[in-house]
Design an enzyme around this catalytic site. Structure first.
Site, PDB file in Angstrom:
ATOM      1  N   PHE A   1      11.671   0.416   9.086  1.00 43.29           N
ATOM      2  CA  PHE A   1      11.698   1.525   8.127  1.00 43.29           C
ATOM      3  C   PHE A   1      10.302   1.705   7.535  1.00 43.29           C
ATOM      4  O   PHE A   1       9.745   0.774   6.965  1.00 43.29           O
ATOM      5  CB  PHE A   1      12.704   1.274   6.996  1.00 43.29           C
ATOM      6  CG  PHE A   1      12.886   2.487   6.134  1.00 43.29           C
ATOM      7  CD1 PHE A   1      13.870   3.418   6.420  1.00 43.29           C
ATOM      8  CD2 PHE A   1      12.035   2.744   5.057  1.00 43.29           C
ATOM      9  CE1 PHE A   1      14.022   4.567   5.657  1.00 43.29           C
ATOM     10  CE2 PHE A   1      12.172   3.884   4.292  1.00 43.29           C
ATOM     11  CZ  PHE A   1      13.172   4.797   4.589  1.00 43.29           C
TER      12      PHE A   1
ATOM     13  N   ASP B   1       2.938  -3.064   7.020  1.00 42.32           N
ATOM     14  CA  ASP B   1       3.591  -2.290   5.969  1.00 42.32           C
ATOM     15  C   ASP B   1       4.184  -3.251   4.942  1.00 42.32           C
ATOM     16  O   ASP B   1       5.235  -3.850   5.157  1.00 42.32           O
ATOM     17  CB  ASP B   1       4.682  -1.410   6.595  1.00 42.32           C
ATOM     18  CG  ASP B   1       5.459  -0.594   5.566  1.00 42.32           C
ATOM     19  OD1 ASP B   1       5.358  -0.886   4.361  1.00 42.32           O
ATOM     20  OD2 ASP B   1       6.184   0.333   5.981  1.00 42.32           O
TER      21      ASP B   1
ATOM     22  N   LYS C   1       5.865   0.833  -4.037  1.00 41.94           N
ATOM     23  CA  LYS C   1       6.988   0.184  -4.745  1.00 41.94           C
ATOM     24  C   LYS C   1       6.558  -0.666  -5.948  1.00 41.94           C
ATOM     25  O   LYS C   1       6.062  -0.142  -6.915  1.00 41.94           O
ATOM     26  CB  LYS C   1       7.803  -0.655  -3.758  1.00 41.94           C
ATOM     27  CG  LYS C   1       8.528   0.226  -2.720  1.00 41.94           C
ATOM     28  CD  LYS C   1       9.909  -0.305  -2.443  1.00 41.94           C
ATOM     29  CE  LYS C   1      10.593   0.398  -1.299  1.00 41.94           C
ATOM     30  NZ  LYS C   1      11.967   0.751  -1.581  1.00 41.94           N
TER      31      LYS C   1
ATOM     32  N   THR D   1      -5.644  16.828  -2.716  1.00 39.93           N
ATOM     33  CA  THR D   1      -6.016  17.225  -4.076  1.00 39.93           C
ATOM     34  C   THR D   1      -6.287  16.007  -4.957  1.00 39.93           C
ATOM     35  O   THR D   1      -7.375  15.845  -5.500  1.00 39.93           O
ATOM     36  CB  THR D   1      -4.910  18.067  -4.736  1.00 39.93           C
ATOM     37  OG1 THR D   1      -4.640  19.198  -3.912  1.00 39.93           O
ATOM     38  CG2 THR D   1      -5.344  18.531  -6.120  1.00 39.93           C
TER      39      THR D   1
HETATM   40  C1  LIG Z   1      -1.358  26.184  -1.109  1.00 36.56           C
HETATM   41  C2  LIG Z   1      -1.460  24.707  -1.019  1.00 36.56           C
HETATM   42  N1  LIG Z   1      -0.439  24.010  -0.509  1.00 36.56           N
HETATM   43  C3  LIG Z   1      -0.464  22.673  -0.399  1.00 36.56           C
HETATM   44  C4  LIG Z   1      -1.562  21.962  -0.807  1.00 36.56           C
HETATM   45  C5  LIG Z   1      -1.576  20.479  -0.640  1.00 36.56           C
HETATM   46  O1  LIG Z   1      -1.476  19.831  -1.871  1.00 36.56           O
HETATM   47  P1  LIG Z   1      -1.890  18.299  -2.015  1.00 36.56           P
HETATM   48  O2  LIG Z   1      -3.353  18.230  -1.865  1.00 36.56           O
HETATM   49  O3  LIG Z   1      -1.413  17.949  -3.391  1.00 36.56           O
HETATM   50  O4  LIG Z   1      -1.143  17.563  -0.974  1.00 36.56           O
HETATM   51  C6  LIG Z   1      -2.658  22.641  -1.348  1.00 36.56           C
HETATM   52  C7  LIG Z   1      -3.851  21.899  -1.774  1.00 36.56           C
HETATM   53  O5  LIG Z   1      -4.910  22.396  -1.914  1.00 36.56           O
HETATM   54  C8  LIG Z   1      -2.601  24.036  -1.454  1.00 36.56           C
HETATM   55  O6  LIG Z   1      -3.622  24.739  -1.951  1.00 36.56           O
HETATM   56  C1  LIG Z   2       8.762  -1.110   4.327  1.00 38.86           C
HETATM   57  C2  LIG Z   2       8.835   0.240   3.750  1.00 38.86           C
HETATM   58  N1  LIG Z   2       7.908   1.150   4.080  1.00 38.86           N
HETATM   59  C3  LIG Z   2       7.920   2.384   3.575  1.00 38.86           C
HETATM   60  C4  LIG Z   2       8.906   2.783   2.706  1.00 38.86           C
HETATM   61  C5  LIG Z   2       8.891   4.195   2.189  1.00 38.86           C
HETATM   62  O1  LIG Z   2       8.552   4.233   0.852  1.00 38.86           O
HETATM   63  P1  LIG Z   2       8.841   5.539  -0.033  1.00 38.86           P
HETATM   64  O2  LIG Z   2      10.318   5.582  -0.216  1.00 38.86           O
HETATM   65  O3  LIG Z   2       8.102   5.286  -1.301  1.00 38.86           O
HETATM   66  O4  LIG Z   2       8.319   6.691   0.709  1.00 38.86           O
HETATM   67  C6  LIG Z   2       9.896   1.871   2.326  1.00 38.86           C
HETATM   68  C7  LIG Z   2      10.946   2.279   1.398  1.00 38.86           C
HETATM   69  O5  LIG Z   2      11.987   1.719   1.301  1.00 38.86           O
HETATM   70  C8  LIG Z   2       9.862   0.576   2.862  1.00 38.86           C
HETATM   71  O6  LIG Z   2      10.793  -0.338   2.538  1.00 38.86           O
END
Ligand SMILES: Cc1ncc(COP(=O)(O)O)c(C=O)c1O
Ligand SMILES: Cc1ncc(COP(=O)(O)O)c(C=O)c1O
Lengths: 471, 493
Positions: A189, A295, A326, A351
């Site tokens: 996962f 991970d 986490k 961003t």
């Molecule tokens: C229109 C639009 N969508 C999505 C995103 C992606 O956002 P983030 O950088 O928080 O992942 C941006 C970032 O500039 C954006 O301008």
């Molecule tokens: C090993 C591992 N990787 C990734 C994730 C994904 O994390 P999130 O739920 O914050 O996206 C989890 C969540 O349970 C995890 O147990």
């Protein structure tokens, strides 16, 4: 004085069970109201975090549960931890909240200090950091870095992109958007966005109906327990799985840029691998020029008795990436090779590039864990608890199969013969005041905080016995 | 320089409780009245030194300057050398109320915030008793017309990807009807193979920007550098109108261009070999160069997509929360039926997507799911931002200031007719952009303006975009206009 008493002099001494059904009537009402605007059909109960303290979580019906699930393994130091409250009230935190920076462009002069607090607890061999916002995000950021690194090695780190690459990429086509794979494992996962979802292989319900990348899955060892009695078998199992990994590297149609693995497959059933298995993975990735991504989203931050679970394995050379989220509250990855940072800027970018408010908490959590040696403490408490569970196992062998997590502190799990029985057990534990979670179809996992001590272990073991004796 | 107030002549149904005083002065009595420059250049020597140290552990090569947020206030951002710049970039368009806003500080120091920070819940499993109310008084109170529900996320990218997931599950469930998953679906999905995985696609537009994770990046079509070396889904892109400016002079051509793009949009839906689950579009393509299209175009998209059963996702990550002169930019279009989903992040601090149709929540729980499912601490900030914006009527105010800026830029640019072109964002709040002939000229402008105390950003290949806060007042506009004019005079004497 124990650490929980130091932090929480007023922590309850036992659970309070105030309702006969779970969720209780007030929770049900509240869930129904919330569900109109926010999907809350997965709610166990509605929590009252103001009243929660230490290892105990309160709900709106007046129940006070001993919490060994801890927000799906994401509360490190207990509810309303005074050290974290102090940090939350600091000027540094206020600034981080009200003036959230676009860190890639306008890093705060506070950032160097904030990042170095986190790096103090970096896994052995890692000295750099990129930050994200969740486990899935952390993994996908690591995938991106791995892909850029892999292609950079092929074309030369400083070689410019070709016109063909620049043009094809705008059509989502090769060579600009190459076909490249991340190799992960069955029952793994890694999150639920599109790429992390492609690497996840725990349950169909996590994956159905989403487009995915054609990425391969190797087999993760399935050991026989107890480990001490099955050494030869398990060694063979390691070999079998490593052979499969290597075969995939040799035969998969798409180049494999990185191998992604959990030190203990958590959502997928708390499946363990040996140090030899992990060193084997390292050797194979080196042989085939792929990155190794560990991970540690669920295993990280002390719960296995080391700050990072893979430190149990002494993998050499150190993994290329270690992802976290986490319990650390902040997410991202550690790394050490400076060529993992692509030559061109704005390639690993977004961003916010993380969240300083959460990074400050991560630093504080790291420093508390170090100051009070909470990983070692978890190891002691885990050993104490494991012995109690072994005793229960010999009394109720059918209800407690494959007890696992010996020498992995409180990161303990066991299985039932039937998913339905497991589910009944999880529900019944609420009636004795314990909030506990499952993993895979048939297993129970313990994911308490790092301030879970012998006295809590006693309550937990007694509660399990009470339910088992009723079956 | 003498400025004449620009008369827009528009009647905007602006938000009722208009505060007529100077909101910026009210929040920030100590705000400086103009840029303060102490080092010879921006970035100054301290930035260079601090950034070098930071760079050992954290990739900071895109740093403009190392910022001293403690000494930033209102519309002015302070760097660590002590320079104070008028900020019309505002953390890539993500600061709504100015730096160190007293209302946000109060929220940040509240018991609710402390609780949200130290007891971060796994929201879908263990929601707090406050979460519903926080949403209702904040994020949901601000919901665009027709939207009644929200799913929360953590960034613009993940807001969009969770919306894609919702669309994909929705379309699959329509196909599946009352049937359960088949055995073949359940097993094939574990190999990332059909039929359990999906060959449905998300369509986007040329030059669109929707984020940088793998699903969102597959819909991003802004620049090669955002996408190179990253595997992507083979998803379709439609052309986005390339309008000619000034709009009033090219009405017929522009209408034709929009009709061409609508026809192409429809053709792709009809001819793409697999089902198009949804399309995503920005009200103004921001990263891609501040490309606008008219309400006619967006209405056309809505009508075609509705008729063809393709969901419409409007990405308001950058345009949302007031800057366009409406709370949500798509409110400018007066769509006959609302979009199916509207995504948000940036200025709202909280991220996620709005929707109304309950079927966009999958039948089975734990499908739209992850550990945190949002962040209550950011939802609290969104609530304060919404309340402040409505209390002071900041949306209407931004519309007015935007008109003033637009009109004055228009007259400044008449002096540089061959160097500056395509002024965009008329009657669109402060969401204004203009363009140079080459990327080099644009970059020279950004650097020269910064050295005069204006922090301003680019977009597309050769455009400059204005993304100030919502407390950008007439006096800030005047400083801004002065620096723009001075910079142009310096570059093109
Ligand atoms: C229109 C639009 N969508 C999505 C995103 C992606 O956002 P983030 O950088 O928080 O992942 C941006 C970032 O500039 C954006 O301008
Ligand atoms: C090993 C591992 N990787 C990734 C994730 C994904 O994390 P999130 O739920 O914050 O996206 C989890 C969540 O349970 C995890 O147990």
């Amino acid at each position: 004085m124990g650490i929980s008493e130091q932090y929480f002099p007023n922590e309850p001494t036992a659970p309070v069970v105030a309702t006969t059904e779970f969720p209780g009537p007030k929770s049900q009402e509240s869930i129904a109201a919330l569900n109109k605007v926010f999907d809350s059909r997965a709610s166990y109960f509605v929590a009252d975090y103001e009243k929660s303290l230490g290892n105990y979580i309160a709900d709106v019906d007046g129940n006070m549960y001993l919490d060994v699930y801890a927000q799906i393994a994401s509360i490190a130091l207990g509810y309303n931890n005074p050290a974290l409250i102090e940090v939350a009230k600091s000027d540094l935190m206020t600034r981080a909240i009200v003036d959230r920076p676009a860190m890639g462009n306008f890093p705060s002069k506070d950032l160097e200090g904030i990042a170095s607090e986190i790096l103090k607890v970096a896994p052995k061999g890692q000295d750099k950091l990129w930050s994200g916002l969740s486990g899935a995000d952390a993994n996908e950021l690591a995938f991106k870095a791995a892909f850029m690194w892999y292609q950079g090695k092929k074309r030369g780190y400083t070689t410019e992109f070709t016109d063909a690459e620049n043009e094809s990429v705008m059509k989502n086509q090769a060579p600009g958007s190459p076909e490249l794979a991340i190799l992960s494992f069955k029952r793994a996962f890694h999150g639920r966005l599109f790429a992390s979802g492609s690497a996840t292989c725990s349950k169909p319900i996590h994956k159905l109906d989403f487009p995915s990348f054609n990425w391969p899955k190797a087999e993760y060892p399935e050991y026989k327990y107890p480990l001490s009695e099955n050494e030869a078998y398990n060694k063979e199992e390691d070999k079998r799985c490593l052979t499969i990994v290597e075969d995939i590297f040799k035969s998969w149609a798409i180049p494999i840029a990185a191998l992604l693995v959990e030190p203990i497959q958590s959502e997928g059933g708390d499946n363990h691998g040996s140090a030899e298995f992990f060193q084997g993975l390292r050797d194979i990735t080196l042989k085939y020029g792929a990155a190794l991504i560990i991970d540690e989203v669920q295993t990280g931050v002390g719960a296995t008795g080391k700050f990072w679970a893979h430190e149990h394995f002494n993998i050499t050379p150190a993994p290329d990436f270690v992802t976290f989220s986490k319990k650390f509250q902040s997410a991202g990855y550690f790394f050490h090779d400076s060529e993992i940072v692509p030559k061109h800027t704005y390639r690993q970018f977004n961003t916010w590039c993380g969240d300083p408010a959460r990074m400050i908490l991560a630093g504080a959590i790291g420093s508390e864990v170090t100051k009070h040696d909470l990983a070692a403490r978890a190891q002691e408490v885990g050993a104490y608890l494991f012995a109690k569970l072994e005793a229960l196992q010999s009394k109720y062998p059918k209800l407690m199969k494959n007890l696992r997590g010996k020498n992995r502190a409180t990161f303990i799990a066991w299985s039932f013969e039937e998913p339905s029985l497991r589910n009944k057990f999880l529900a019944d534990m609420k009636t004795v005041g314990v909030n506990i979670g499952g993993c895979a179809e048939d297993s129970v996992r313990l994911r308490p905080t790092l301030v879970f001590e012998e006295k809590h272990a006693d309550i937990l073991a007694a509660a399990i016995e009470k339910i088992y004796s009723s079956y | 320089m003498i400025r004449t107030a620009y008369k827009s002549g528009i009647t905007r149904a602006s938000l009722s409780k208009r505060y007529l005083g100077n909101v910026s002065k009210l929040y920030y009595p100590e705000e400086v009245t103009g840029p303060v420059l102490v080092s010879e250049n921006v970035p100054g020597p301290k930035t260079i030194e601090l950034n070098k140290k930071l760079g050992e552990h954290f990739d900071n090569r895109a740093t403009y300057f190392v910022t001293d947020y403690k000494n930033s206030l209102g519309n002015y951002i302070s760097d660590c050398d002590g320079n104070k710049l008028l900020d019309v970039y505002a953390q890539i368009s993500s600061i709504a109320l100015g730096y160190n806003n007293p209302a946000l500080i109060k929220t940040a120091q509240s018991e609710d915030m402390v609780n949200a920070l130290v007891n971060r819940p796994a929201l879908a499993c263990f929601p707090s008793k406050e979460y519903g109310q926080i949403l209702e008084e904040g994020i949901l109170a601000a919901a665009p017309p027709g939207m009644t529900k929200v799913w929360t996320a953590l960034s613009g990218s993940c807001a969009n990807e969770t919306a894609y997931k919702a669309a994909l599950m929705y379309q699959a469930s329509i196909k599946r009807g009352d049937n359960d998953f088949t055995a073949e679906e359940l097993s094939s999905v574990m190999d990332n193979a059909l039929p359990g995985t999906s060959d449905m696609v998300i369509m986007s537009f040329d030059k669109g920007f929707h984020g940088r994770l793998f699903g969102s990046l597959s819909t991003t079509r802004s620049k090669a550098i955002h996408k190179l070396d990253i595997p992507a889904f083979d998803w379709p892109k439609a052309p986005f109108p390339e309008l000619k400016y000034p709009l009033s002079e090219f009405e017929a051509e522009n209408r034709k261009e929009e009709e061409r793009c609508l026809a192409e949009f429809e053709r792709i839906i009809d001819q793409w070999p697999t089902q198009i689950a949804a399309f995503i579009v920005e009200p103004v393509q921001s990263e891609g160069g501040d490309n606008h299209a008219s309400a006619f175009f967006f209405k056309g998209l809505r009508e075609i997509s509705k008729a063809k059963g393709v969901l419409m996702i409007v990405d308001e990550v950058q345009t949302g929360v007031g800057a366009s002169g409406k709370f949500w930019a798509h409110e400018h279009w007066n769509l006959p039926t609302p979009p199916d989903m509207v995504t948000f992040s940036k200025k709202f601090q909280a991220a996620g997507f709005y929707f109304a149709n309950p079927d966009l929540q999958p039948k089975q729980p734990f499908r739209q799911f992850n550990t945190w499912c949002g962040d209550p601490s950011k939802a609290l900030l969104a609530k304060t931002i919404y309340q402040e914006v409505t209390h002071y009527g900041l949306v209407g105010r931004t519309a007015e200031i935007g008109d003033y800026v637009y009109g004055n830029l228009q007259s400044i640019f008449t002096k540089f007719p061959t160097q500056v072109k395509n002024l965009r964002g008329e009657k669109f709040g402060t969401f204004i952009a203009f363009e140079f002939n080459t990327a080099n000229e644009r970059n020279a402008f950004l650097v020269a303006a910064r050295n005069k105390g204006l922090n301003i950003g680019g977009c597309g290949d050769q455009s400059v975009r204005m993304r100030p806060t919502l407390v950008f007042e007439r006096e800030h506009a005047d400083v801004f206009l002065q620096i723009v004019e001075d910079t142009l005079k310096q570059l093109y004497p």
